[in-house]
Design a protein around this motif. Structure first.
Motif, short mmCIF file in Angstrom:
data_model
loop_
_atom_site.label_atom_id
_atom_site.label_comp_id
_atom_site.label_asym_id
_atom_site.label_seq_id
_atom_site.Cartn_x
_atom_site.Cartn_y
_atom_site.Cartn_z
N GLY A 491 0.81 -1.21 0.00
CA GLY A 491 0.00 0.00 0.00
C GLY A 491 0.85 1.26 0.00
N HIS A 493 1.47 3.20 2.38
CA HIS A 493 2.29 3.29 3.59
C HIS A 493 2.99 1.97 3.88
CE1 HIS A 493 0.46 7.18 4.43
NE2 HIS A 493 -0.70 6.63 4.15
N GLU A 496 0.03 -3.75 3.84
CA GLU A 496 -1.19 -3.53 4.59
C GLU A 496 -2.12 -4.72 4.43
OE1 GLU A 496 -2.51 0.13 2.85
OE2 GLU A 496 -3.59 -0.86 1.21
N VAL A 512 -8.14 -0.59 6.10
CA VAL A 512 -6.90 -1.36 6.16
C VAL A 512 -6.16 -1.07 7.46
CG1 VAL A 512 -6.68 -1.22 3.64
CG2 VAL A 512 -5.45 0.42 5.08
N SER A 514 -2.02 -0.85 8.20
CA SER A 514 -0.73 -0.87 7.52
C SER A 514 0.39 -1.20 8.49
CB SER A 514 -0.46 0.48 6.86
OG SER A 514 -0.19 1.46 7.86
N LYS A 515 1.58 -1.45 7.95
CA LYS A 515 2.74 -1.70 8.80
C LYS A 515 3.03 -0.49 9.68
CE LYS A 515 6.43 -3.94 10.25
NZ LYS A 515 7.05 -2.99 11.20
N ASP A 517 0.78 1.58 10.86
CA ASP A 517 -0.23 1.51 11.93
C ASP A 517 0.17 0.49 12.99
OD1 ASP A 517 -1.76 3.28 10.43
OD2 ASP A 517 -2.93 1.68 9.49
#
Length: 657
Positions: A491, A493, A496, A512, A514-515, A517
């Motif tokens: 994604g 960022h 995800e 989603v 993400s990594k 997050d």
């Protein structure tokens, strides 16, 4: 200086501002609102607007992609007006109210045997006074005191404001009055009783009410308390209006120090502070009005209030500059504020009502925790107990009736859904629980209020992260396996996981995690777990020796213990050791409102607590670093999770020392 017209859509509202005005200020002058979770620092990107036409200069494009810039987006907190403009506010960024701020009116009985004769802090005394004569010519106050002496009260403390109206009140009532007296003097515990009000008429029942107020960083809760019956007649809650100027205490401290607009006659340097104080007072007073109307109570019959909140919230409520709280060596203006009147505090109740801010301990351990400790019964507890309040900060207390240690660690707003791409607060449309099939890696989820989802709230994020780890979608470092499922993809960022496809959601966008997050969540949980660990080690104990773990705070009651243990947020211990207490801050304020003994106890608890400053050395940093994995670098600390890993339900990966 040139003036420009700014038109806001939807709605077509216009405002005239001068060159150089921040777009956020223009929004407020137009009577609108816009969310600034980072306090207007340009870090979060949540105040994005679309500039449809006109001259608006971006001071910073941080958090905006090239596509955003091409689509004419700007961050309202980082954009200034340089000409006439048309701006569209995005509905998804408008401040959203709680799904259910008030449930049906409900009473909460005092959690002890309430005896009005012993506990009631204010009483109404009907008095039939003799009219003065030439042979009985004592002054008016002495005549009132003589009437109260029959009830065992002598030597009243009377404010000048009340004294100025006493003569007229007594005569207009033909000497038949009811005196509202605070028998437990809030200024001097051993001092004389305080005359709060003189009402006409000496017959009938005069209602006497108080308020227990909990000012949370996210939510403000108010109990309306019948001081005769000793029970909370009703309660109400609402998001703290300050959220639109920052979702965490640090953002609000920064905003108070440099942002906003000054109140009439105020120093320009205090502009942000005045604005934040005004916002929380608006929230509290709106709740008071709601409770009063719902229960048929005249707000002028509310004669006392106790207030709990973390140190930053208490400083902002009292209008005290909070800047020093975030600067080494982290010193608040005051830990034990003196009681004030409602008129001084700005509360819309009887102006002479006593407002009693409860005591704090240090810059990041405040009255919300001392009130919580009181409500949790820690000052009398025999078992070794760990009390935690998980929110934007993680405040922790360890001990029992003999000793209490406390510390605070900054978890950040991740558990409130902030700083997460698809994060949101726990309102309608938030995913609050997630389950992932260990074979197909397909998710199912539960949404607050039903219907299509709009995002992930804190409890949903904890549940999702645990499921990703346990089912092998993510490893101990929080890295997503791009080959495990079509739901894991590259994604914007980084990698995800798609929880809900656009076709399933309320807004037509994928939801989603993400990594980035995941990293935010892992830092938040690591900070809290490290706080537990360091606090225990500071007194030569291990977490395994803790006999009870009490979880306070509104967010705490929604935490799934199993999932919280699986990600390493909570220590791994038998489930019967955990107890959820709900909003202990509000309950502690309620206790302190009703009972002098409780007010003495909460002050004694604050004085007993030894505060551990986690930033004093590298101990916390080392513990924090060790906790930056799922659930921890030392899997022996989490035997129940190790059993799942051993059964092949989660991947084992090597972690570099």
């Amino acid at each position: 200086m040139a003036l420009h017209t700014v038109t806001f859509q939807p709605g077509g509202r216009t405002v005239t501002v001068s060159t150089g005005t921040l777009l956020t200020e223009a929004v407020r002058q137009a009577g609108l609102d816009i969310s600034q979770p980072c306090g207007g620092q340009g870090r979060c990107g949540r105040c994005a607007v679309m500039v449809e036409s006109g001259q608006v200069r971006r001071r910073s494009a941080l958090r905006l992609s090239a596509a955003d810039l091409e689509a004419c987006y700007a961050l309202a907190c980082q954009a200034v007006i340089e000409g006439d403009a048309a701006v569209r506010l995005l509905a998804t960024e408008q401040v959203e109210h709680r799904l259910v701020t008030d449930k049906a009116a409900r009473k909460v009985a005092a959690p002890f045997a309430y005896d009005p004769a012993q506990h009631q802090p204010l009483r109404a005394f009907p008095l039939a006074l003799d009219a003065p004569t030439l042979s009985d010519n004592v002054d008016d106050l002495a005549r009132l005191e003589r009437g109260l002496a029959a009830h065992g009260l002598r030597h009243l403390e009377v404010s000048l404001a009340l004294l100025r109206t006493l003569s007229q009140r007594l005569r207009e009532a033909d000497w038949q009055v009811t005196a509202i007296v605070e028998t437990d003097n809030w200024r001097r515990p051993d001092g004389p009783p305080r005359l709060v009000e003189v009402l006409p008429g000496a017959g009938g029942h005069h209602r006497v009410y108080g308020l227990a107020i909990d000012i949370g960083t996210t939510t403000v809760t108010v109990y309306l308390v019948d001081l005769v019956a000793g029970e909370a007649a009703d309660q109400a809650a609402e998001y703290n209006g300050q959220i639109s100027r920052g979702e965490d205490v640090i953002s609000r401290i920064i905003y108070a120090s440099r942002g906003g607009r000054p109140a009439a006659g105020a120093d320009a340097g205090a502009a942000g502070l005045d604005e934040l104080r005004e916002l929380v007072l608006q929230t509290i007073n709106a709740l008071i009005a709601r409770l009063a109307e719902r229960n048929g109570v005249d707000p002028r019959h509310i004669y006392k209030a106790t207030v709990a909140g973390n140190p930053t919230m208490m400083h902002l409520f009292l209008g005290l500059p909070p800047a020093a709280i975030r600067l080494t060596p982290y010193i608040p203006t005051v830990n034990l504020p003196q009681p004030i009147t409602a008129a001084e505090a700005g509360l819309a109740i009887h102006p002479n009502a006593a407002v009693d801010p409860l005591p704090g301990v240090a810059s990041y351990v405040g009255a919300d925790i001392t009130a919580g400790v009181l409500a949790a019964g820690l000052p009398e507890a025999e078992p070794l107990t760990l009390f935690i309040d998980v929110g934007t900060n993680g405040e922790i207390v360890l001990g029992n009736r003999d000793w209490l240690m406390t510390c605070a660690c900054s978890a950040g707003p991740a558990f409130e859904g902030a700083g997460v791409v698809s994060g949101m607060r726990a309102t309608r449309g938030a995913i609050e629980e997630v389950w992932i099939n260990s074979r197909t890696h397909e998710p199912t989820y539960r949404v607050i209020g039903g219907g299509p989802p709009r995002g992930l709230c804190g409890s949903g994020l904890i549940s999702l992260l645990a499921e990703l780890f346990i089912t092998g979608v993510a490893d101990k470092g929080g890295n997503l396996d791009l080959g495990v499922s079509p739901r894991v993809r590259a994604g914007e960022h980084g990698p995800e996981y798609v929880v809900a496809w656009a076709s399933e959601t309320a807004h037509g966008r994928d939801i989603v995690i993400s990594k980035v997050d995941i990293d935010n969540l892992m830092r938040a949980k690591a900070a809290i777990y490290a706080g537990f660990n360091v606090l225990a080690q500071s007194v030569g104990l291990e977490l395994s020796q803790v006999e009870r773990l009490l979880i306070g705070g509104s967010f705490g009651k929604y935490i799934n213990v199993e999932k919280a243990v699986q990600i390493g947020l909570l220590p791994d211990m038998p489930w019967d050791h955990f107890q959820f207490l709900g909003n202990t801050s509000a309950m502690g304020a309620y206790l302190a409102l009703l009972s002098r003994d409780a007010r003495v106890a909460v002050r004694a608890a604050a004085e007993k607590m030894t505060y551990l400053e986690l930033s004093a050395d590298n101990t916390f940093y080392d513990a924090f670093t060790s906790a930056l994995f799922l659930p921890h670098t030392d899997l022996d600390r989490f035997p129940s999770v190790a059993a799942l890993v051993g059964a092949g339900r989660a991947p084992q990966t090597e972690i570099a020392p």
